[in-house]
Design an enzyme around this catalytic site. Structure first.
Site, PDB file in Angstrom:
ATOM      1  N   GLU C  80       7.693   2.129  13.432  1.00 59.09           N
ATOM      2  CA  GLU C  80       8.695   2.613  12.073  1.00 59.09           C
ATOM      3  C   GLU C  80      10.039   2.645  12.491  1.00 59.09           C
ATOM      4  OE1 GLU C  80       7.782   1.876   9.125  1.00 59.09           O
ATOM      5  OE2 GLU C  80       5.562   1.724   9.216  1.00 59.09           O
ATOM      6  N   ARG C  90       1.893   7.535  -5.086  1.00 57.55           N
ATOM      7  CA  ARG C  90       1.003   6.819  -6.125  1.00 57.55           C
ATOM      8  C   ARG C  90      -0.270   7.695  -5.962  1.00 57.55           C
ATOM      9  NH1 ARG C  90       1.478   0.540  -5.113  1.00 57.55           N
ATOM     10  NH2 ARG C  90       3.330   1.034  -3.755  1.00 57.55           N
ATOM     11  N   CYS C 143       2.867   9.875   5.222  1.00 59.94           N
ATOM     12  CA  CYS C 143       3.551   9.373   6.533  1.00 59.94           C
ATOM     13  C   CYS C 143       4.978   9.505   6.794  1.00 59.94           C
ATOM     14  CB  CYS C 143       2.789   7.939   6.656  1.00 59.94           C
ATOM     15  SG  CYS C 143       1.137   7.870   7.162  1.00 59.94           S
ATOM     16  N   HIS C 167       2.451   3.265  12.642  1.00 57.02           N
ATOM     17  CA  HIS C 167       1.534   3.134  11.805  1.00 57.02           C
ATOM     18  C   HIS C 167       0.305   2.033  12.311  1.00 57.02           C
ATOM     19  CE1 HIS C 167       3.230   4.458   7.749  1.00 57.02           C
ATOM     20  NE2 HIS C 167       2.048   4.763   7.754  1.00 57.02           N
TER      21      HIS C 167
END
Lengths: 202, 202, 202, 202
Positions: C80, C90, C143, C167
């Site tokens: 990342e 969500r 995350c 990830h």
């Protein structure tokens, strides 16, 4: 004048619209060159789907048959190459049937080819700016079921018409509720079907 | 009357059309309610892109700025949330530049938020039957570059306009040459941008 | 000897395993060259995640920090690039929180860069036959939250360690229950993290 | 003792490895319970592929035949359901052949079913934590060609063995060079094939 029977499935799987039905309705009575289009709505029900189509063929005596169904997840017009003799449903049809690994006709052959000019249609669509490809699987749900039933009926009746199945993407309004799903406008789908009809009758 | 500056990128990467440019052209001079749309074509060139946009803002003194770019592979309208301070290109821009891991402005902050009402726009689009979603990355090519440059320019000039970036899918005629790629009709993209403008000015 | 703090998230979202936790456990106490690995399990809970990591940093005084999380749908190791100052969930976290469009720290900057050598790690992984890529979005769930919290904590404390977030794909046994999802074996993930640690300390 | 003939294709399409060949080599001579595995490498050449397999069947007189091929883009073990009588290649095979819309055998039926217990194998794999699914298309390249040729040969010879085709993902080292492609470790593929053999002989 040559008569083309165009069929579209009714809505299913929780949707209240089916682009195949919408597109076929838009083309009811469409004429161009030699073509006259007659249409039928087909129930998303194993067995009934084929019976409805067979009755329509007897009644209309068409020169060509194109059945159309919705393919969630696909971004382009799919010209199906082959229908296989199996019903294997992951979800129930509109009458609650959910067959697994059942033959459509235990006496039928394993598969039938589409007799539409699928490669010529794909080329014509692409040249007209419409995303299209040949597909080697119409799945094992009611779409493949109808496609197989269509070709099997024509074979048993000794009718050699151009006939086959076309899968189309979701409409934008369906995809708006299903994040990430590709879609295609109804106008473009209608143009694609018009071109498919023209190439088929050529 | 409130003036909205809408920008669209020129074609790049071997395409001879860019849906962002086509859509912005269709909206040149569009008025509705309070909105008047002025547009600019933006070169797909690092540096020049930002300079062209900054000059347009000085000239037009808009009340809002929406920059639009093409996102091959995406099926929906993407409301970009954040611009990051890096140029990292996998392919050359239209002037042959291919920066890797370079800051856009060495003195600028790491990132800027869009100041468009991105969630409200996504809801309005979905309710209108247009596939849409918030995106958390505008990439690291000229689209993100322009987006960052836009927000950085406004910050430096002390201008607090609603401003941001929207990614749109390929046109069907582009996807017809790229098997499997999703697309969206120009009409629907234009409607999406009209709605985005209306929600932004509300 | 240089101490590397490696963290892995606990299971969430209905899974009873998290490959990040499994991989970090396998590496607890791992030493090679200058590296000694200490590990921590991180709760998938907004707020608590950062607090747990900050306490571990205070306790262990590491020379580098690598936090690891699971990314369903991704086929490769994702280095990342950037953490953004927003929580936008969500689905609920493991404590039932579901923040929408909330800043992680209202006084914090919009974003932080990873200070891991992400491009060098990607190259080393690919050369070792491990699928890997830079990612420009860690999402807006726990995350990204932990990643931002990590970089913000180090900035506030004035600590300039190499630190960042990786990830990883689902394990095959997770993907076996999620048709179509890509996966990666635990052995390969562990090798990837070992390489990432070595490159980081170089 | 029951003899299983396991075949794997040679590398093609620019790759210098084929996971199908690697996995079959690892299983050469493998015995468990009633099973003894013999293997053959199959050239990625239309025509030669079938001839090589037919010769191996004559020589080995196996009790079951499982042919294995690589399926770039798929994340799971694919138990192929049906082989179709067509060669339609988008890229040349290893001998430079690129047939389009040619029947494999002009006198053969449209399609053959796999006679492997494909649903039982998928269930066993999933229960063992290995991503797996039934596939309704083996494509129209050399994989489908070999699968059709296998079933057609057995039919013509009047041999009723369990036989079929399994597609497997790329290896991680292949996917490392193809950004975004899913992969599966060789160990897991080997375990999957062992399970498929056991279920087939049960």
């Amino acid at each position: 004048m040559k008569k083309v029977l165009l069929t579209g499935f009714e809505p299913f799987g929780g949707d209240d619209v089916n682009p195949a039905l919408e597109a076929s309705r838009k083309l009811t009575g469409w004429t161009q060159g030699e073509a006259l289009v007659v249409t039928r709505a087909i129930p998303v029900v194993f067995g009934e789907a084929i019976a409805t189509l067979a009755a329509a063929i007897e009644e209309e005596k068409p020169d060509a048959v194109i059945s159309v169904g919705q393919a969630g997840g696909r971004a382009h017009i799919s010209l199906e190459r082959v229908a296989i003799n199996v019903n294997d449903a992951r979800m129930a049809d509109n009458a609650g049937n959910r067959p697994e690994d059942q033959p459509i006709d235990p006496k039928g052959p394993v598969a039938y080819w589409s007799t539409l000019p699928i490669k010529a249609i794909v080329r014509a669509l692409q040249e007209s700016g419409i995303p299209a490809a040949v597909s080697n699987s119409a799945g094992t749900y009611v779409c493949n079921h109808l496609f197989y039933g269509l070709m099997h009926y024509l074979a048993k009746e000794g009718l050699s018409l151009p006939a086959g199945f076309i899968h189309i993407p979701l409409l934008p309004e369906q995809a708006a509720k299903k994040p990430g799903q590709p879609s295609m406008s109804l106008d473009l789908v209608v143009r694609a079907l018009q071109l498919a009809i023209e190439i088929t009758l050529r």
